[in-house]
Design an enzyme around this catalytic site. Structure first.
Site, PDB file in Angstrom:
ATOM      1  N   PRO A 279       0.824  -1.208   0.000  1.00  0.00           N
ATOM      2  CA  PRO A 279       0.000   0.000   0.000  1.00  0.00           C
ATOM      3  C   PRO A 279       0.860   1.261   0.000  1.00  0.00           C
ATOM      4  O   PRO A 279       1.880   1.327   0.699  1.00  0.00           O
ATOM      5  CB  PRO A 279      -0.774  -0.113   1.321  1.00  0.00           C
ATOM      6  CG  PRO A 279       0.154  -0.862   2.224  1.00  0.00           C
ATOM      7  CD  PRO A 279       0.904  -1.831   1.338  1.00  0.00           C
ATOM      8  N   GLY A 280       0.483   2.240  -0.774  1.00  0.00           N
ATOM      9  CA  GLY A 280       1.181   3.520  -0.777  1.00  0.00           C
ATOM     10  C   GLY A 280       0.219   4.619  -0.350  1.00  0.00           C
ATOM     11  O   GLY A 280       0.249   5.126   0.772  1.00  0.00           O
ATOM     12  N   ARG A 318      -0.465  16.491  -9.251  1.00  0.00           N
ATOM     13  CA  ARG A 318      -1.600  15.594  -9.469  1.00  0.00           C
ATOM     14  C   ARG A 318      -2.774  16.250 -10.188  1.00  0.00           C
ATOM     15  O   ARG A 318      -3.345  15.639 -11.095  1.00  0.00           O
ATOM     16  CB  ARG A 318      -2.044  14.948  -8.154  1.00  0.00           C
ATOM     17  CG  ARG A 318      -0.946  14.115  -7.490  1.00  0.00           C
ATOM     18  CD  ARG A 318      -1.432  13.325  -6.291  1.00  0.00           C
ATOM     19  NE  ARG A 318      -2.366  12.294  -6.695  1.00  0.00           N
ATOM     20  CZ  ARG A 318      -3.669  12.376  -6.578  1.00  0.00           C
ATOM     21  NH1 ARG A 318      -4.228  13.408  -6.009  1.00  0.00           N
ATOM     22  NH2 ARG A 318      -4.436  11.409  -7.012  1.00  0.00           N
ATOM     23  N   CYS A 348       4.453  29.413 -15.553  1.00  0.00           N
ATOM     24  CA  CYS A 348       3.994  29.943 -16.836  1.00  0.00           C
ATOM     25  C   CYS A 348       3.413  28.861 -17.723  1.00  0.00           C
ATOM     26  O   CYS A 348       3.979  28.529 -18.769  1.00  0.00           O
ATOM     27  CB  CYS A 348       5.154  30.634 -17.537  1.00  0.00           C
ATOM     28  SG  CYS A 348       5.950  31.798 -16.455  1.00  0.00           S
ATOM     29  N   GLU A 349       2.325  28.251 -17.304  1.00  0.00           N
ATOM     30  CA  GLU A 349       1.624  27.240 -18.086  1.00  0.00           C
ATOM     31  C   GLU A 349       0.168  27.303 -17.673  1.00  0.00           C
ATOM     32  O   GLU A 349      -0.128  27.414 -16.489  1.00  0.00           O
ATOM     33  CB  GLU A 349       2.102  25.824 -17.728  1.00  0.00           C
ATOM     34  CG  GLU A 349       3.546  25.581 -17.942  1.00  0.00           C
ATOM     35  CD  GLU A 349       3.789  24.267 -18.672  1.00  0.00           C
ATOM     36  OE1 GLU A 349       2.818  23.624 -19.100  1.00  0.00           O
ATOM     37  OE2 GLU A 349       4.965  23.931 -18.812  1.00  0.00           O
TER      38      GLU A 349
HETATM   39  C1  LIG Z   1       2.323   2.163  -7.346  1.00  0.00           C
HETATM   40  C2  LIG Z   1       2.456   0.768  -6.847  1.00  0.00           C
HETATM   41  C3  LIG Z   1       2.004   0.430  -5.565  1.00  0.00           C
HETATM   42  C4  LIG Z   1       1.302   1.408  -4.651  1.00  0.00           C
HETATM   43  O1  LIG Z   1       0.062   1.778  -5.137  1.00  0.00           O
HETATM   44  P1  LIG Z   1      -0.957   2.627  -4.214  1.00  0.00           P
HETATM   45  O2  LIG Z   1      -2.103   2.874  -5.097  1.00  0.00           O
HETATM   46  O3  LIG Z   1      -0.259   3.848  -3.804  1.00  0.00           O
HETATM   47  O4  LIG Z   1      -1.307   1.759  -3.054  1.00  0.00           O
HETATM   48  C5  LIG Z   1       2.203  -0.860  -5.129  1.00  0.00           C
HETATM   49  N1  LIG Z   1       2.821  -1.783  -5.909  1.00  0.00           N
HETATM   50  C6  LIG Z   1       3.270  -1.499  -7.151  1.00  0.00           C
HETATM   51  C7  LIG Z   1       3.950  -2.550  -7.942  1.00  0.00           C
HETATM   52  C8  LIG Z   1       3.101  -0.216  -7.664  1.00  0.00           C
HETATM   53  O5  LIG Z   1       3.539   0.063  -8.886  1.00  0.00           O
END
Ligand SMILES: *Cc1c(COP(=O)(O)O)cnc(C)c1O
Length: 423
Positions: A279-280, A318, A348-349
């Site tokens: 998880p990120g 984002r 400047c965009e």
């Molecule tokens: C980007 C990525 C993640 C994390 O994704 P989230 O949506 O931030 O949880 C995990 N594993 C792989 C291989 C990724 O490329």
């Protein structure tokens, strides 16, 4: 849940008023909450680990979401591992004190140098994504006289995830091999003296708020594990990737960790493998805000109001890149009825527009605003476009804060560019 709350009419992070950080460090600046990072790791861990049919997971935080070493150490101390996609990220995880046996090395294009480095430090698992990559890994491992511990990343051909730029689990995406291919390659790798396949992996997308596609993909992964075992092959780990969404606002609510864990029980419970997760966003997004100051309120004769901030697309890309929505909150909300603003930065965009026609409490030059849910894919994607110094990062813990990446000075920036000797 996050720890950014109104307190006495102004926004705080844990025990620190955001206005104090703005006054002492300047804006724009990213501010992260330790308590939120810790809480998100803990609720996910506990939801999974409390189910006996799932067991103790390896939760490898996706370093690409927020790679600051202090953030990584905060999570590593809780027991988190690291999911990395480059040698640089492996080095960050190690520098943060995350042991190599909790580091997963993922990514579609790993160089020979990066694979050799991962083998030298002894990462927990290298997730390989293609047949040529398996051949390269085997060659490097044999030269070193080791067996590379690896998993095969499968592309289960299941669509999920909001924006096309972050969907990864469809056959047309560049990631992983098909399930059929994975079966063949796993058997081959098991007979290769340079390779030790320990599992299979998938990651089907990001910002996923519907559990159904995950459940479908994980069911396919379970059957793959069962087929591999049926062939007498050993499978110890099943890596189910990341991708859980967060509430950015105006969006479907993401599943709770409990619902996620219940889905895991249904799809992969009792399989007798170690489950791994990457998880990120789910861990870091709501643990951070981008704090900015209003430079001007520019009222056009046609009635349009531009709110010009000192933060720009180079600090938070984002909205420009994914049309992403970030809630924008005044740090000291003024009384008065909401106004509609086009919120823009100084770059400047035309793409340097965070949002158009957003109803916000009235704002004036000098006011502070916070872009919420900016702790993931925020600072990591920042650049110095327009020679705007790289945005600094601050970590709050209780009533304390620390600068965990200082804003470079203009001297720092210029010193990085040696003049060509003939000039
Ligand atoms: C980007 C990525 C993640 C994390 O994704 P989230 O949506 O931030 O949880 C995990 N594993 C792989 C291989 C990724 O490329």
């Amino acid at each position: 849940m996050n720890h950014f709350e109104l307190n006495d009419g102004e926004l705080w992070c844990e025990g620190v008023p955001l206005a104090r950080i703005a006054a002492e460090i300047g804006t724009p600046v990213y501010v992260y909450s330790s308590a939120t990072l810790e809480r998100h790791y803990q609720v996910l861990h506990d939801a999974i680990a409390s189910r006996p049919d799932l067991g103790e997971p390896l939760i490898a935080f996706a370093v690409k979401a927020n790679s600051n070493v202090s953030v990584l150490r905060t999570l590593g101390r809780m027991g988190a591992g690291a999911d990395t996609v480059s040698e640089g990220e492996i080095r960050r995880a190690l520098a943060a004190g995350i042991p190599a046996d909790r580091i997963v090395f993922s990514g579609v294009g790993k160089s020979a140098r990066e694979l050799a480095f991962a083998l030298d430090v002894g990462v927990a698992e290298i997730n390989v994504e293609s047949e040529p990559e398996i051949a390269l890994l085997s060659q490097i491992a044999r030269q070193k006289g080791v067996r590379a511990v690896m998993a095969i990343r499968v592309n289960p051909d299941v669509g999920a995830g909001g924006h096309a730029k972050i969907a990864t689990g469809k056959a047309e995406n560049k990631f992983g091999v098909s399930i059929g291919e994975a079966e063949r390659l796993y058997a081959q790798a098991s007979n290769n003296a340079g390779l030790k396949p320990v599992g299979v992996a998938c990651h089907i997308g990001s910002q996923i708020t519907d559990l159904a596609p995950m459940e479908a993909a994980f069911g396919l992964m379970r059957r793959l594990v069962e087929r591999l075992r049926g062939e007498g092959l050993s499978v110890e780990r099943l890596d189910l990737g990341g991708g859980l969404g967060v509430p950015y606002f105006h969006q479907p609510a993401p599943p709770s960790p409990e619902d996620y864990a219940a889905m895991l029980s249904r799809s992969v419970g009792g399989l007798g493998v170690q489950l791994a997760f990457e998880p990120g966003r789910m861990i870091a997004a709501n643990a951070g805000v981008l704090l900015a100051q209003v430079l001007h309120v520019n009222a056009r004769p046609d009635g349009r109001q531009f709110l010009v901030l000192d933060a720009a697309m180079n600090d938070l890309i984002r909205p420009a890149m994914y049309d992403a929505y970030h809630d924008i909150r005044p740090v000291r909300p003024r009384d008065g009825s909401p106004m509609n603003y086009d919120v823009v930065g100084p770059v400047c965009e035309t793409g340097d527009t965070f949002t158009r026609d957003r109803a916000l409490a009235p704002l004036a030059a000098g006011d502070l605003v916070a872009f919420m849910t900016a702790g993931a894919y925020g600072a990591v994607m920042a650049s110095e476009y327009n020679t705007r110094p790289l945005v600094p990062e601050v970590l709050v813990r209780g009533g304390d804060y620390a600068v965990i990446r200082p804003r470079p000075t203009y001297e720092d920036i210029l010193a990085r560019e040696p003049m060509a000797p003939w000039l």
